[in-house]
Scaffold this motif. Structure first.
Motif, PDB file in Angstrom:
ATOM      1  N   VAL A  41       0.844  -1.194   0.000  1.00 16.27           N
ATOM      2  CA  VAL A  41       0.000   0.000   0.000  1.00 16.27           C
ATOM      3  C   VAL A  41       0.881   1.246   0.000  1.00 16.27           C
ATOM      4  CG1 VAL A  41      -1.871   1.214   1.166  1.00 16.27           C
ATOM      5  CG2 VAL A  41      -1.749  -1.292   1.265  1.00 16.27           C
ATOM      6  N   ASP A  42       0.842   1.994  -1.103  1.00 15.65           N
ATOM      7  CA  ASP A  42       1.561   3.250  -1.253  1.00 15.65           C
ATOM      8  C   ASP A  42       3.014   3.091  -0.785  1.00 15.65           C
ATOM      9  OD1 ASP A  42       2.273   6.121  -1.217  1.00 15.65           O
ATOM     10  OD2 ASP A  42       0.144   6.396  -1.549  1.00 15.65           O
ATOM     11  N   GLY A  43       3.432   3.846   0.260  1.00 13.96           N
ATOM     12  CA  GLY A  43       4.803   3.764   0.748  1.00 13.96           C
ATOM     13  C   GLY A  43       5.158   2.401   1.295  1.00 13.96           C
ATOM     14  N   GLY A  44       4.165   1.551   1.525  1.00 18.28           N
ATOM     15  CA  GLY A  44       4.436   0.174   1.938  1.00 18.28           C
ATOM     16  C   GLY A  44       5.208  -0.585   0.878  1.00 18.28           C
ATOM     17  N   THR A  45       5.058  -0.174  -0.384  1.00 21.64           N
ATOM     18  CA  THR A  45       5.832  -0.802  -1.462  1.00 21.64           C
ATOM     19  C   THR A  45       7.309  -0.500  -1.278  1.00 21.64           C
ATOM     20  OG1 THR A  45       3.912  -0.370  -2.903  1.00 21.64           O
ATOM     21  CG2 THR A  45       5.969  -1.071  -3.960  1.00 21.64           C
ATOM     22  N   ARG A  46       7.607   0.732  -0.922  1.00 19.72           N
ATOM     23  CA  ARG A  46       8.996   1.124  -0.650  1.00 19.72           C
ATOM     24  C   ARG A  46       9.536   0.375   0.562  1.00 19.72           C
ATOM     25  NH1 ARG A  46      10.384   5.045   2.754  1.00 19.72           N
ATOM     26  NH2 ARG A  46       8.246   5.873   2.704  1.00 19.72           N
ATOM     27  N   GLN A  47       8.705   0.229   1.611  1.00 21.43           N
ATOM     28  CA  GLN A  47       9.129  -0.510   2.805  1.00 21.43           C
ATOM     29  C   GLN A  47       9.395  -1.975   2.478  1.00 21.43           C
ATOM     30  OE1 GLN A  47       9.849   0.979   5.516  1.00 21.43           O
ATOM     31  NE2 GLN A  47       8.693   2.903   5.542  1.00 21.43           N
ATOM     32  N   TRP A  48       8.539  -2.553   1.648  1.00 22.41           N
ATOM     33  CA  TRP A  48       8.716  -3.952   1.257  1.00 22.41           C
ATOM     34  C   TRP A  48       9.994  -4.127   0.448  1.00 22.41           C
ATOM     35  CZ3 TRP A  48       7.533  -8.592   2.558  1.00 22.41           C
ATOM     36  CH2 TRP A  48       7.682  -9.653   1.675  1.00 22.41           C
ATOM     37  N   ASP A  49      10.227  -3.221  -0.499  1.00 24.74           N
ATOM     38  CA  ASP A  49      11.430  -3.292  -1.325  1.00 24.74           C
ATOM     39  C   ASP A  49      12.688  -3.163  -0.471  1.00 24.74           C
ATOM     40  OD1 ASP A  49      12.391  -3.209  -4.278  1.00 24.74           O
ATOM     41  OD2 ASP A  49      13.463  -1.539  -3.333  1.00 24.74           O
ATOM     42  N   LYS A  50      12.657  -2.268   0.506  1.00 25.23           N
ATOM     43  CA  LYS A  50      13.798  -2.080   1.406  1.00 25.23           C
ATOM     44  C   LYS A  50      14.026  -3.322   2.258  1.00 25.23           C
ATOM     45  CE  LYS A  50      15.413   0.953   5.153  1.00 25.23           C
ATOM     46  NZ  LYS A  50      15.069   2.143   5.988  1.00 25.23           N
ATOM     47  N   TYR A  51      12.944  -3.926   2.732  1.00 24.38           N
ATOM     48  CA  TYR A  51      13.041  -5.109   3.599  1.00 24.38           C
ATOM     49  C   TYR A  51      13.687  -6.277   2.856  1.00 24.38           C
ATOM     50  CZ  TYR A  51      11.434  -9.032   6.534  1.00 24.38           C
ATOM     51  OH  TYR A  51      11.372 -10.155   7.316  1.00 24.38           O
ATOM     52  N   ILE A  52      13.178  -6.609   1.666  1.00 24.68           N
ATOM     53  CA  ILE A  52      13.712  -7.782   0.975  1.00 24.68           C
ATOM     54  C   ILE A  52      15.094  -7.503   0.376  1.00 24.68           C
ATOM     55  CG2 ILE A  52      11.428  -8.728   0.512  1.00 24.68           C
ATOM     56  CD1 ILE A  52      11.653  -7.748  -2.341  1.00 24.68           C
ATOM     57  N   SER A  53      15.397  -6.243   0.083  1.00 23.83           N
ATOM     58  CA  SER A  53      16.697  -5.902  -0.484  1.00 23.83           C
ATOM     59  C   SER A  53      17.831  -6.070   0.524  1.00 23.83           C
ATOM     60  CB  SER A  53      16.694  -4.465  -1.005  1.00 23.83           C
ATOM     61  OG  SER A  53      15.783  -4.324  -2.085  1.00 23.83           O
ATOM     62  N   ALA A  54      17.490  -6.128   1.806  1.00 25.85           N
ATOM     63  CA  ALA A  54      18.503  -6.280   2.850  1.00 25.85           C
ATOM     64  C   ALA A  54      19.015  -7.716   2.960  1.00 25.85           C
ATOM     65  CB  ALA A  54      17.940  -5.831   4.194  1.00 25.85           C
ATOM     66  N   PHE A  55      18.347  -8.668   2.282  1.00 26.85           N
ATOM     67  CA  PHE A  55      18.734 -10.066   2.359  1.00 26.85           C
ATOM     68  C   PHE A  55      19.561 -10.467   1.150  1.00 26.85           C
ATOM     69  CE2 PHE A  55      14.825  -9.755   4.880  1.00 26.85           C
ATOM     70  CZ  PHE A  55      15.263 -10.318   6.073  1.00 26.85           C
ATOM     71  N   PRO A  56      20.339 -11.541   1.254  1.00 32.48           N
ATOM     72  CA  PRO A  56      21.108 -12.032   0.104  1.00 32.48           C
ATOM     73  C   PRO A  56      20.194 -12.331  -1.088  1.00 32.48           C
ATOM     74  CG  PRO A  56      21.804 -13.128   2.119  1.00 32.48           C
ATOM     75  CD  PRO A  56      20.586 -12.341   2.466  1.00 32.48           C
ATOM     76  N   LYS A  57      20.779 -12.284  -2.283  1.00 31.66           N
ATOM     77  CA  LYS A  57      19.999 -12.432  -3.514  1.00 31.66           C
ATOM     78  C   LYS A  57      19.199 -13.717  -3.537  1.00 31.66           C
ATOM     79  CE  LYS A  57      19.158 -10.342  -7.441  1.00 31.66           C
ATOM     80  NZ  LYS A  57      18.617  -8.964  -7.491  1.00 31.66           N
ATOM     81  N   GLU A  58      19.805 -14.811  -3.072  1.00 34.53           N
ATOM     82  CA  GLU A  58      19.085 -16.089  -3.115  1.00 34.53           C
ATOM     83  C   GLU A  58      17.861 -16.070  -2.213  1.00 34.53           C
ATOM     84  OE1 GLU A  58      22.663 -16.625  -0.294  1.00 34.53           O
ATOM     85  OE2 GLU A  58      22.214 -15.668  -2.233  1.00 34.53           O
ATOM     86  N   MET A  59      17.907 -15.299  -1.109  1.00 37.15           N
ATOM     87  CA  MET A  59      16.747 -15.169  -0.234  1.00 37.15           C
ATOM     88  C   MET A  59      15.706 -14.247  -0.867  1.00 37.15           C
ATOM     89  SD  MET A  59      18.717 -14.928   3.445  1.00 37.15           S
ATOM     90  CE  MET A  59      17.242 -14.887   4.455  1.00 37.15           C
ATOM     91  N   GLN A  60      16.169 -13.167  -1.501  1.00 38.41           N
ATOM     92  CA  GLN A  60      15.246 -12.261  -2.187  1.00 38.41           C
ATOM     93  C   GLN A  60      14.436 -13.005  -3.244  1.00 38.41           C
ATOM     94  OE1 GLN A  60      16.967  -8.576  -3.643  1.00 38.41           O
ATOM     95  NE2 GLN A  60      18.645  -8.729  -2.158  1.00 38.41           N
ATOM     96  N   ASN A  61      15.092 -13.914  -3.937  1.00 34.66           N
ATOM     97  CA  ASN A  61      14.441 -14.619  -5.044  1.00 34.66           C
ATOM     98  C   ASN A  61      13.348 -15.569  -4.585  1.00 34.66           C
ATOM     99  OD1 ASN A  61      16.082 -13.305  -6.895  1.00 34.66           O
ATOM    100  ND2 ASN A  61      17.613 -14.954  -6.956  1.00 34.66           N
ATOM    101  N   THR A  62      13.318 -15.889  -3.292  1.00 36.20           N
ATOM    102  CA  THR A  62      12.251 -16.776  -2.802  1.00 36.20           C
ATOM    103  C   THR A  62      10.958 -16.025  -2.531  1.00 36.20           C
ATOM    104  OG1 THR A  62      12.822 -16.514  -0.446  1.00 36.20           O
ATOM    105  CG2 THR A  62      14.003 -18.220  -1.689  1.00 36.20           C
TER     106      THR A  62
END
Length: 299
Positions: free
Chosen positions: A85-106
């Motif tokens: 929801v709105d800025g929640g998209t930015r929060q979600w992107d920031k959250y998953i971007s903090a993990f290694p690529k293989e974790m992001q891909n799950t």
């Protein structure tokens, strides 16, 4: 603890209960009263113990996400509808971007992104458009982004033909106080304005706690073992909107016995559990129930 206001699944409507003293048809017609009774088992959320193919939706509001990766991965990926929801998209992107690529891909991509888009960058919005996420602009300023998101989620639910048992909002109860109150208002609007199917309940998860609305009637709340045995366990029953004229509980350290809850009088905050596997609440008016869920926290 029960205090003078300073200190302080899930939701299955079981049946209509009649006065057990009604022993004859004639007497039943005269004295029988209907009482709604709900059973709540949040382990379906916290431990992902989904039974009977229960389907649910999840949405991310515009606050930092603090839950542990394993919990969020299971909760997000197993949802029937995923939404930011709105800025929640930015929060979600920031959250998953903090993990290694293989974790992001799950992590699966959101199905829907909605909002008036005053809290999201064009770059982030375009990134998720390219991923194939459905973007819905909701400019109406008479409702919050949370309320509008639930409306759009319900429209999408009907379009894809799925029935949802519950919707989980990831939304911290920190930051701006007015936005916290607005989230509580949305819980009431869901029922008052029938924004969702009558059998769909909405839960707010914040840090290591969960909150939802208890409507007038009888409630049985099953308490996860990790919660009731935690040394810093807490729970609360807060009247919002109306005075709750009568509240009776079992399973709490400080139980209520046909007691009134209201601001300016008694408000049950910083309560805890007596070790029982369940808490029962009988209330004449709506209450917000909250409790700690230590198993979902990062720490």
């Amino acid at each position: 603890m029960t205090s003078n206001g300073t200190n302080g699944t899930i939701g299955e409507m079981v049946k209509m209960l009649c006065d057990p003293m009604c022993s004859t048809p004639k007497q039943s017609q005269q004295t029988c009263c209907t009482v709604k009774c709900w059973k709540w088992d949040v382990t379906q959320i916290t431990m992902n113990k989904l039974i009977h193919d229960i389907k649910y939706g999840i949405l991310i509001l515009n606050r930092p996400i603090t839950q542990n990766y394993g919990f969020m991965n299971n909760l997000w990926n197993r949802a029937s509808i995923r939404m930011t929801v709105d800025g929640g998209t930015r929060q979600w992107d920031k959250y998953i971007s903090a993990f290694p690529k293989e974790m992001q891909n799950t992590m699966k991509d959101p199905d829907l992104i909605s909002g008036d888009f005053d809290s999201i960058t064009d770059e982030i919005l375009e990134k998720y458009k390219k991923k194939g996420c459905k973007v819905i602009h909701t400019p109406d300023q008479d409702r919050t982004d949370f309320t509008k998101a639930l409306i759009e989620l319900n429209v999408h639910r009907k379009q894809i033909g799925v029935e949802l048992s519950h919707i989980i909002a990831i939304a911290q109860t920190s930051g701006r106080f007015d936005q916290i109150i607005a989230n509580v208002q949305t819980l009431f609007l869901v029922k008052e304005e029938l924004l969702l199917d009558a059998n769909t309940n909405v839960f707010i998860i914040s840090d290591d706690s969960i909150s939802w609305l208890l409507l007038p009637g009888d409630h049985v709340i099953y308490i996860p073992e990790e919660t009731r045995l935690h040394k810093r366990a807490w729970c609360s029953l807060v009247p919002v909107g109306d005075t709750c004229q009568h509240v009776t509980t079992t399973g709490l350290k400080w139980n209520l016995d046909n007691q009134q809850l209201r601001f300016g009088g008694i408000v049950s905050t910083s309560n805890t559990f007596d070790g029982s596997e369940k808490v029962t609440v009988k209330c004449s008016h709506s209450l917000i129930w909250s409790m700690r869920l230590p198993m979902i926290s990062i720490l």
